[in-house]
Design a protein around this motif. Structure first.
Motif, PDB file in Angstrom:
ATOM      1  N   ASN A 172       1.043  -1.032  -0.766  1.00 46.64           N
ATOM      2  CA  ASN A 172      -0.201   0.154   0.068  1.00 46.64           C
ATOM      3  C   ASN A 172       1.152   1.015   0.290  1.00 46.64           C
ATOM      4  O   ASN A 172       0.086   2.693   0.298  1.00 46.64           O
ATOM      5  CB  ASN A 172      -1.041  -0.058   1.258  1.00 46.64           C
ATOM      6  CG  ASN A 172      -0.125   0.079   2.380  1.00 46.64           C
ATOM      7  OD1 ASN A 172       0.575  -0.007   3.098  1.00 46.64           O
ATOM      8  ND2 ASN A 172      -1.026  -0.762   3.212  1.00 46.64           N
ATOM      9  N   SER A 176       1.741   0.571  -4.586  1.00 40.31           N
ATOM     10  CA  SER A 176       0.687   1.615  -5.119  1.00 40.31           C
ATOM     11  C   SER A 176       1.213   2.556  -6.106  1.00 40.31           C
ATOM     12  O   SER A 176       0.382   2.999  -7.202  1.00 40.31           O
ATOM     13  CB  SER A 176       0.555   2.526  -3.734  1.00 40.31           C
ATOM     14  OG  SER A 176       1.426   3.521  -3.506  1.00 40.31           O
ATOM     15  N   ALA A 309      -6.075   2.708  -4.097  1.00 37.82           N
ATOM     16  CA  ALA A 309      -6.464   2.604  -2.726  1.00 37.82           C
ATOM     17  C   ALA A 309      -7.572   1.313  -2.743  1.00 37.82           C
ATOM     18  O   ALA A 309      -6.892   0.236  -1.482  1.00 37.82           O
ATOM     19  CB  ALA A 309      -7.240   3.849  -1.618  1.00 37.82           C
ATOM     20  N   ALA A 312      -5.217  -1.296  -3.843  1.00 36.56           N
ATOM     21  CA  ALA A 312      -3.669  -2.298  -2.556  1.00 36.56           C
ATOM     22  C   ALA A 312      -4.061  -2.632  -1.219  1.00 36.56           C
ATOM     23  O   ALA A 312      -3.753  -3.951  -0.927  1.00 36.56           O
ATOM     24  CB  ALA A 312      -2.917  -0.414  -1.824  1.00 36.56           C
ATOM     25  N   GLU A 313      -5.856  -1.872  -1.052  1.00 40.15           N
ATOM     26  CA  GLU A 313      -6.430  -3.228  -0.056  1.00 40.15           C
ATOM     27  C   GLU A 313      -6.586  -4.408  -0.188  1.00 40.15           C
ATOM     28  O   GLU A 313      -6.429  -5.828   0.831  1.00 40.15           O
ATOM     29  CB  GLU A 313      -7.742  -2.471   0.011  1.00 40.15           C
ATOM     30  CG  GLU A 313      -7.498  -0.885   1.331  1.00 40.15           C
ATOM     31  CD  GLU A 313      -9.207  -0.901   1.904  1.00 40.15           C
ATOM     32  OE1 GLU A 313      -8.869   0.338   2.740  1.00 40.15           O
ATOM     33  OE2 GLU A 313     -10.384  -1.206   1.005  1.00 40.15           O
TER      34      GLU A 313
END
Length: 341
Positions: A172, A176, A309, A312-313
């Motif tokens: 993350n 990213s 985001a 990445a999660e």
């Protein structure tokens, strides 16, 4: 100074201080109007020598400081959502360093808030889109001359990780950038993530799963793999190879000074992202200043920040479970119909 865009810089750490320097001494059309950091000594050191730059311990005070017409957010990620919403409430154009917001729920709140405004104010700091090599690769892929892209092979290496860096942060924080670059280069959303973990390097701090091999699937069947190794020990390296139906193209091979002496040759390797991507940061901030002065927003959007985001999660979940994890994206507001420009 009336013709210059007055910018409040939030955060005066490594990245923030470099942006203060860039706004004050490198790019045209802007000036630093305020610098905010909980450590006011650090903020004052960053602003030293810049006429008219005020120093604040509080971000809200900097947003309301005299002469502030735009905001550059370089504070820690958890502070970004409040700062972005504060900028929106004041109608201020904003350049926000990545991650836009660390969690996808918060990132989508930012997307919804900007969509309610009916116009884009935010540009997100995925600076690889401004790197000369990345832009050349993007232009080549867009021509279609090499046929359909089948795979991207990516490498992301750092000399060492900072204190407190976690296994999840390899994805993350570090990867990213590859997430956004892949979406942009291919013009596709990423739909699933798998993370493989070799035995940790002896150079990795205790408990850190480093390196990692991250595999992304895309909506039109391409694959993207990323080798991320944040304690390689020898340098900062970022590479990308696009493999297409009729050819391939690779960027990131060092074209730096080679020193030959005493029967041998030595090639320089960048030790820091601010060195490797110095020109990209300069172009990114100049483009943002030009856009802000003309009353429009360009570059990576809040939607791009949200998508990164969310991917990445999913990547962190894949890391934790050891299985393939699907990426779930919320509905894309019409404001961002052309966000992947």
């Amino acid at each position: 100074m009336g013709d210059l865009l007055g910018v409040a810089v939030l955060g005066a750490g490594h990245m923030g201080a470099d942006h203060v320097r860039r706004l004050g001494r490198v790019v045209g059309g802007a000036r630093v109007a305020a610098v905010a950091d909980p450590d006011t000594d650090r903020a004052a050191a960053a602003a030293a020598g810049l006429d008219g730059a005020t120093v604040h311990s509080d971000a809200e005070a900097a947003l309301d400081a005299p002469g502030v017409e735009a905001v550059l957010i370089a504070s820690p990620g958890p502070a970004h959502e409040e700062a972005l919403l504060g900028a929106f409430a004041r109608g201020l154009p904003v350049l926000c360093e990545k991650p836009m917001v660390p969690d996808s729920a918060g990132a989508y709140r930012v997307v919804e808030a900007e969509a309610r405004l009916g116009r884009r104010l935010a540009q997100i700091g995925f600076m690889r889109r401004y790197d000369t090599e990345y832009r050349r690769l993007k232009a080549l892929l867009d021509t279609g001359g090499l046929g359909r892209p089948l795979m991207l092979h990516c490498t992301h290496r750092n000399v060492s990780s900072p204190p407190g860096f976690t296994s999840a942060m390899l994805i993350n924080s570090s990867v990213s950038h590859e997430i956004d670059a892949a979406r942009w280069l291919l013009g596709q959303e990423l739909t699933a993530v798998t993370v493989l973990r070799p035995a940790p390097s002896a150079g990795a701090p205790e408990g850190l799963s480093d390196p990692q091999f991250v595999l992304f699937e895309t909506e039109r069947g391409a694959l993207v793999d990323v080798e991320v190794f944040v304690n390689c020990g020898f340098g900062y390296q970022v590479r990308c190879e696009a493999v297409c139906e009729a050819g391939s193209a690779r960027i990131g091979d060092e074209h730096t000074m080679v020193v030959t002496a005493r029967g041998g040759a030595r090639e320089e390797v960048a030790q820091d992202y601010l060195v490797r991507f110095a020109d990209a940061y300069d172009r990114e901030v100049q483009a943002w200043v030009d856009s802000a002065r003309s009353g429009r927003a360009g570059g990576p959007s809040a939607w791009d920040g949200y998508a990164a985001a969310a991917v990445a999660e999913a990547g962190v979940r894949a890391l934790e479970t050891g299985g393939r994890t699907a990426v779930r994206l919320a509905p894309r507001p019409s404001l961002y119909a052309d966000a992947d420009e």
